[in-house]
Structure formats: C-alpha cells, structure tokens
Motif scaffolding. Sequence first.
Motif, short mmCIF file in Angstrom:
data_model
loop_
_atom_site.label_atom_id
_atom_site.label_comp_id
_atom_site.label_asym_id
_atom_site.label_seq_id
_atom_site.Cartn_x
_atom_site.Cartn_y
_atom_site.Cartn_z
N GLY A 250 22.93 -21.18 17.45
CA GLY A 250 21.77 -21.70 18.17
C GLY A 250 21.67 -21.08 19.55
O GLY A 250 22.42 -20.16 19.89
N PHE A 251 20.72 -21.59 20.34
CA PHE A 251 20.57 -21.12 21.72
C PHE A 251 20.07 -22.26 22.59
O PHE A 251 19.59 -23.30 22.09
CB PHE A 251 19.65 -19.90 21.82
N ILE A 252 20.20 -22.11 23.90
CA ILE A 252 19.76 -23.13 24.85
C ILE A 252 18.31 -22.86 25.22
O ILE A 252 17.97 -21.76 25.67
CB ILE A 252 20.64 -23.14 26.11
N LYS A 253 17.47 -23.86 25.03
CA LYS A 253 16.04 -23.73 25.28
C LYS A 253 15.61 -24.76 26.33
O LYS A 253 16.08 -25.90 26.32
CB LYS A 253 15.27 -23.96 23.98
N GLY A 254 14.77 -24.35 27.25
CA GLY A 254 14.26 -25.25 28.26
C GLY A 254 12.91 -24.78 28.74
O GLY A 254 12.26 -23.92 28.12
N LYS A 255 12.49 -25.28 29.89
CA LYS A 255 11.16 -24.91 30.40
C LYS A 255 11.09 -25.22 31.89
O LYS A 255 11.84 -26.06 32.41
CB LYS A 255 10.07 -25.70 29.67
N ILE A 256 10.18 -24.53 32.58
CA ILE A 256 9.74 -24.96 33.91
C ILE A 256 8.51 -25.82 33.68
O ILE A 256 7.50 -25.34 33.14
CB ILE A 256 9.40 -23.76 34.81
N PRO A 257 8.57 -27.11 34.04
CA PRO A 257 7.43 -27.98 33.77
C PRO A 257 6.28 -27.74 34.74
O PRO A 257 6.45 -27.12 35.80
CB PRO A 257 8.02 -29.39 33.93
N ILE A 258 5.13 -28.24 34.40
CA ILE A 258 3.96 -28.15 35.27
C ILE A 258 4.29 -28.79 36.61
O ILE A 258 4.89 -29.88 36.68
CB ILE A 258 2.75 -28.85 34.62
N GLY A 259 3.93 -28.09 37.69
CA GLY A 259 4.15 -28.62 39.03
C GLY A 259 5.48 -28.21 39.64
O GLY A 259 5.73 -28.50 40.81
#
Length: 553
Positions: A250-259
């Motif tokens: 697997g891999f590590i998944k994330g995001k920069i959220p709005i704002g």
Amino acid sequence: MKLTKSALLYFILSVAILACKKDEYTSRDISGLKPTPVTPEPPDPTLVVFDNAESADGWDAAGGAVLNDDKKQGDHSVKATIAGGDALRMQKALATSINPNITKENGQLIFWLYVEDASRVKLSDGQIEITSSGQPDQQEYNWPTSSLGTLQTGWNKIQLDLKDAGESGGGADLGAINFFRIYMNTTDAASATAPFTMAIDAVGFVQIGGSGGGPVDTGIWESCDNLDGWDSPGNMGDYIETAGKKEGTGFIKGKIPIGSNEMRFAKLNATSFDSKVTKENGQLTFWFYVEHPELFSEIQVQISSTDNIDSYRYGWNLMDEPATGVKLNTGWNEIKLDLTRAYDSDGGADLSALRFFRIFGFTNDNATAEIPLAIDGIKFLKKPAPAPSLWESCDNLDGWDIPGNMAAFIETAGKKEGSGFIKGKIPVGDDYMRFAKQYASTFDTKVTKDNGQLAFWFYVEQPELFNEIQVQVSSTDNIDSYRYGWNLMDEPATGVKLKTGWNEIKLDLTRSYDSDGGADLSAVKYFRIFGITKDKVTAEIPVGIDGIKFQQK
C-alpha cells in the motif's frame, strides 16, 4: 402530433446522450491511477543473458515452475508456488553453456527476484549458485542469501559481484556457465500449510562499471505500508490506500484541504538505518504523488541521522529543478535525489545511521480545492561506477621510453586489452626495467584521490627477484614532481601481491605516496613503471604492460 417509431427512438437517444454529457474536470481520485509509463533503462552493452524467463522449459522448482505474467522484463517471468513447508528453490541447467565474457574481478550476476511476503523469508540459510558443471556444488561460485540484505515484498533487483563469491568444487569456469540455482527457506513463523510464491526474471551477467540495468537497490528504508510512527497535520486525513500502490502492499495517501497551504509526511525511527551508500555514489529515491505542483512555492525533502531533523541532515527543494534535476508532474513521480546535489546542516547526515525522514511543502496561496498527495517506497540506490577512463591502450610503441636492451615490441597473442600489448625483457646480466611515457597533452582521469584507482595489466615472471617495482603518475613534464606513486613490492602499503604471469593491478590513490601534494588528476601527462632486481639476472625476465586506465573504486 404522433411520432413515428424511428423518430421516437432518435429523440430518446438524443436525450440520453445529452443527459450523459458532462463538463470534464481533472480527476483528483488517485486510487485507481493507471501506472505512470516507465522509460526502460538502456541495455547494458556488456550484458550476456543466462535465461530471460520467457519460458518455463528447463526450470526446476519446489512446487513446480510455471510462466507468470507479472514480470520485470520481456513478456513473462517464471514463478514457483509451494503449497506448504519451508523450502523455496528455483534452478535451471542449460543444454548449451554460455560465455559471459567476464572475469571474477569484473563480473556480476544479475537477476530479478520476486517474493510474495518478505517478512516470511529467512535469508540466513539459503544460497545463490552458478556452476559450469551443469549441477550444484561442483565447479561452483556461490553467495549466501544473507548477502542480499533486506528484501522487500514484490520484485527485488539482485546484483552480485563475482569477486565476493565463495567457491565449491574448484570454482566455476566463467567461459562455460550452464547452471543457476537459488534456494532459501520461509521463517519458522510462517504456516506449514500456507502457500508461498517466488519468481525469477532476467538472469544474466554484466561487467562491473556497466549499467547492469540500473543502480543497485540497497534496501527499503520505509515501505509506507502503514501509518505507524508517521507525523502529518491532522487535516491531511492520512490513510493507507492499496489501489495504485507503487511498492509493497500500500501507500500513504492524504491531501491539503481547502483553505490550507501546508503538507507534511514525516517519520522519526526508533532505530537507525544503514543506507549502504556514500555521498558520492548514493541516491535517495521514493514515489511521490502530487496534483498541480505548480501551486507550490517549496517542497522540501530532508533526512537526518539524529532525532532533530534540522541537524546533521541532507536536504533538497523539489521545486528547484536546476539544483535537484527533478521536474514534478501531476500524478506519480519517481523521485531520485543525488546526495552530491543536497544541501546540508552540520556536514550532513551519517548515512550509516539514518533516523529521520521528512517531506513538507507550502502552496503559494491557501488551496481553493483539495490537493491530493501520496508517498510510497522510500529507499536508497547505489549508482553504478562510471566506465573506466582508458589513458593508454599500449597497442603501439609511439612515445614510449624503454631501455634499448629490453627489446620491446608489440605482441598480440595473450593481449588483455585492445589489439596488443607492450612486451619486453630484462636481459641476462642486467637488473633494470622501465616502461615510461610523457604525453604532449593532458588527460582528465575523471576520478578524485578519494574515489579513484589507477588500473593496468602487468606481466612479470619471478617477481620475488625484484627489490622494488615503482609505479608513478605526474601532471607535469617531470615525473619526480606533482606525482602519485606506489611500490608494487610493498604489499602492505598497496594491497597488491604480484605473481608470475599477468597481474591485474588496481592501485588506490588513497594508498599512494606523493610529491608536491600529488598530481592534478584532471590533467595527468606522465606515466612510469620501473623496477630493479636484487641482483643481476642470470636468465631473461619477460615483462609486459597493457590497458592503463583510471576508474572509480
């Protein structure tokens, strides 16, 4: 108005098509990405194939050998699955021997090895073998599987130097290789009834200094298969994704959220990791997913050998393409960062004891839409040494200074490089030999004192009769100034032990003596080897020289 059947059908289809038509937006879902196209490594011109694993014919394996569509080269690999137990084995005997065109000093065995679950493999008991007898244990070179280091789940690139091999039954005839075998066990913790799959692809031989298909993988530092110990801002919503993984499970998944405008994946390990590379030959490599990289002002990658990422570290800014050689694209990026191009703190990290990894970035402005991010497969690569720089072919006598009574000439039979070699002799009643050449133009060795070797072939009979045999290089017209030198008769100082016949001489520049601080290695112009026997010789002593070059260790 009454519609005809054909008109009604046309109307229904038109409505359906219009209803299905949508505005096109760039997808932000990275879970189902098609693999990023990979540009294949250029083939190594020294590669000699033992077996390309495009057929299971001739393969013998525990559990049986079958073709496999999961491969690293070509169309197939060969795999074997045991139904239980702990014995893993794959081997092949060739009907016709191959000549890999290598020596034990310059050769490598290379292949791809797949293991279903690296945590269930025990490397302490197994062995990799090549023979010229068509069977194991006779005329064999071998390596313990413990020398493979840390395997990762999935495919592993294996590169084994012949010079590090053990011998059984006298060692293999490298001009007639016809057998390959690998065997190892699963761990005691593995179930006695659980199946296990291994696979082999692209078995061959190359010369050290060739590409070998690419850099050597020195072992996975971080699989990114779980979130244990990872530090990220809470609003990134990190989780493990399996679809679209680049390494492992697997891999590590994330995001920069709005704002928001910040991202970070960081991990401090309780134990240190030996990268098995140096600053000169190493690369940090990993997979990094990002969308719209042009929105970022910086994306920093840092490694440290302490628990403080700001000390004893190397770092790179992925947004500085001229400094790193990396150009980010939307999607998966295979990042390869040369340690020689890193900035550092406190002189850089101890590459044998790494503890801290961090990648963080900031966008120019707060995000107006989520920016997906991901990371996978952090490891180090050892770049293969560049091909040696040939200084002198010794194919003719032009410019050579050799005593007349040595009766030097060009011999072709028995040459080690090119089309011939310089052959001479110490005549009866004399005690001196010399091969020397001063060049009109300078030569750039492309090595440093720290990483370089002077290498050549030297033929001598009865070396025990000599008091000294000096080898010297200079960057001036005077061999006694701005020079490096070695005495071949001083084995403790040089690491060289001469024998009767051809000797492949490799002289570390770090083990030389010097005059005036040593030669300018970017502009050498004088070579000399000379020797003096303990007494006047009573029988001719043949001597010869061929293929003078500089190479990285």
